[in-house]
Design an enzyme around this catalytic site. Sequence first.
Site, short mmCIF file in Angstrom:
data_model
loop_
_atom_site.label_atom_id
_atom_site.label_comp_id
_atom_site.label_asym_id
_atom_site.label_seq_id
_atom_site.Cartn_x
_atom_site.Cartn_y
_atom_site.Cartn_z
N HIS A 1 0.85 -1.13 -0.18
CA HIS A 1 -0.12 0.00 0.16
C HIS A 1 0.89 1.28 -0.02
O HIS A 1 0.63 2.27 -0.92
CB HIS A 1 -0.76 -0.03 1.12
CG HIS A 1 -1.73 1.14 1.33
ND1 HIS A 1 -3.16 1.17 1.11
CD2 HIS A 1 -1.64 2.41 1.72
CE1 HIS A 1 -3.67 2.30 1.53
NE2 HIS A 1 -2.64 3.22 1.78
N GLU A 2 1.93 1.28 0.94
CA GLU A 2 2.73 2.48 0.99
C GLU A 2 3.74 2.71 -0.28
O GLU A 2 3.94 3.71 -0.57
CB GLU A 2 3.61 2.48 2.17
CG GLU A 2 2.61 2.51 3.64
CD GLU A 2 1.63 3.68 3.65
OE1 GLU A 2 2.07 4.79 3.07
OE2 GLU A 2 0.70 3.39 4.02
#
Length: 153
Positions: free
Chosen positions: A67-68
Amino acid sequence: MEREELQLLVEGISLRHFGLVFKHEARFNHRLRTTGGRYLLRSHDIEFNPKQLEAFGREEFEKIIKHELCHYHLHLQGRGYQHKDRDFKEMLSRVGGARYCRSIPGTHNVSAKVLKYICQDCQQLYERKRSINISKYVCGKCSGKLKKFIKNS
């Protein structure tokens, strides 16, 4: 997991799933509470919540890393890196990242203390999370004076 191991894990996931090199710093931030991680726009570093790894294991933690990394790679490419952007949503589903991180058990605020005030004239009851100055504020219904409500047990 040590910081060096985290750095190698993030670099490996970046190469395997994105085909791109992660050139910045990955680190743990023990002060993060409600999020699994965060991408820092100015430095391009990524911080992760170590409690997510402890609570849910490596598989869930890798989804947070993905996600990051979506934020990271899209921002560096000048594409839509925010949660609302189509580019972000498409990349996130392609690599199998987590849309949201799971809540860590026992970290939610247990109901906040509720303060109660009562109008001395009409008995209107007010519940507030924050204290109010009863010498400054009056009842919204009849403009009467307020006082702290103490329930007799």
